[in-house]
Motif scaffolding. Sequence first.
Motif, short mmCIF file in Angstrom:
data_model
loop_
_atom_site.label_atom_id
_atom_site.label_comp_id
_atom_site.label_asym_id
_atom_site.label_seq_id
_atom_site.Cartn_x
_atom_site.Cartn_y
_atom_site.Cartn_z
N CYS A 1 0.83 -1.21 0.00
CA CYS A 1 0.00 0.00 0.00
C CYS A 1 0.87 1.26 0.00
CB CYS A 1 -0.90 -0.03 1.24
SG CYS A 1 -2.05 1.33 1.35
N PHE A 2 1.89 1.27 0.84
CA PHE A 2 2.75 2.44 0.92
C PHE A 2 3.73 2.53 -0.25
CE2 PHE A 2 0.79 2.84 4.94
CZ PHE A 2 0.82 4.20 5.20
N LEU B 1 1.62 4.33 -2.71
CA LEU B 1 1.54 5.74 -2.35
C LEU B 1 2.81 6.47 -2.79
CD1 LEU B 1 0.12 8.10 -0.85
CD2 LEU B 1 1.25 7.28 1.24
N LYS C 1 3.05 6.77 -6.55
CA LYS C 1 2.12 7.81 -7.02
C LYS C 1 2.53 9.19 -6.52
CE LYS C 1 -1.06 5.32 -9.16
NZ LYS C 1 -1.65 5.63 -10.44
N LEU D 1 2.87 10.46 -3.59
CA LEU D 1 2.00 10.95 -2.52
C LEU D 1 0.77 11.67 -3.08
CD1 LEU D 1 4.70 12.40 -0.08
CD2 LEU D 1 3.79 10.07 -0.15
N PHE D 2 0.37 11.26 -4.27
CA PHE D 2 -0.82 11.80 -4.97
C PHE D 2 -0.65 13.27 -5.37
CE2 PHE D 2 -3.20 8.74 -1.96
CZ PHE D 2 -2.79 7.65 -2.69
N GLU E 1 -7.58 8.11 -6.02
CA GLU E 1 -6.41 7.53 -5.33
C GLU E 1 -6.54 7.66 -3.81
OE1 GLU E 1 -4.10 5.70 -6.59
OE2 GLU E 1 -4.45 6.09 -8.71
N PHE F 1 -6.76 4.58 -1.19
CA PHE F 1 -5.81 4.43 -0.08
C PHE F 1 -6.58 4.29 1.23
CE2 PHE F 1 -3.03 5.92 3.27
CZ PHE F 1 -1.85 5.26 2.99
#
Length: 155
Positions: A103-104, A107, A110, A112-113, A124, A128
């Motif tokens: 999952c991280f 993140l 990506k 941190l979006f 996103e 998350f």
Amino acid sequence: MSYSIDTLQSDCYEGTSCLINKFGIKDEVILKELETTITLNKITEYSLNPLFYSFDVQHYKSIHRYLFGDIYDWAGEYRTVDMSKKGTNFAKAESVEKLMSNCFKRLNDKNLFQGLKFDDFVDEFVDFYCVTNMIHPFREGNGRTQRLFLTQLIN
């Protein structure tokens, strides 16, 4: 707290569903009140002065440890028992570490979006949120940890 667990193996006082805590409180209602007071103060303190900025798994675990470390010895550590709440089964305890790592990683991949179009950011962010909720990495305090982390992420 009302989780479905086996109290004989789940960090609870014998014969109760009350989590073993640093205060020796064996009454769930009293523990919940104390936990609420402590974590509300910790959330307020942290919101005014965030301590962690890496936005990785360790950051997430550090927030949990900060919020619950005065109450539980296992604060900031992944749960070791399988859990469900109100008919929702969370990830198996033995899968939590790998799922959180994945999952991280996503993140981080990506960025941190950051820089996403609004609709993509919302997709996103919601994903998350849903994934970390279904993993439910901690024995207690997942929602509060998640909200504080996500608030920090979007600020």
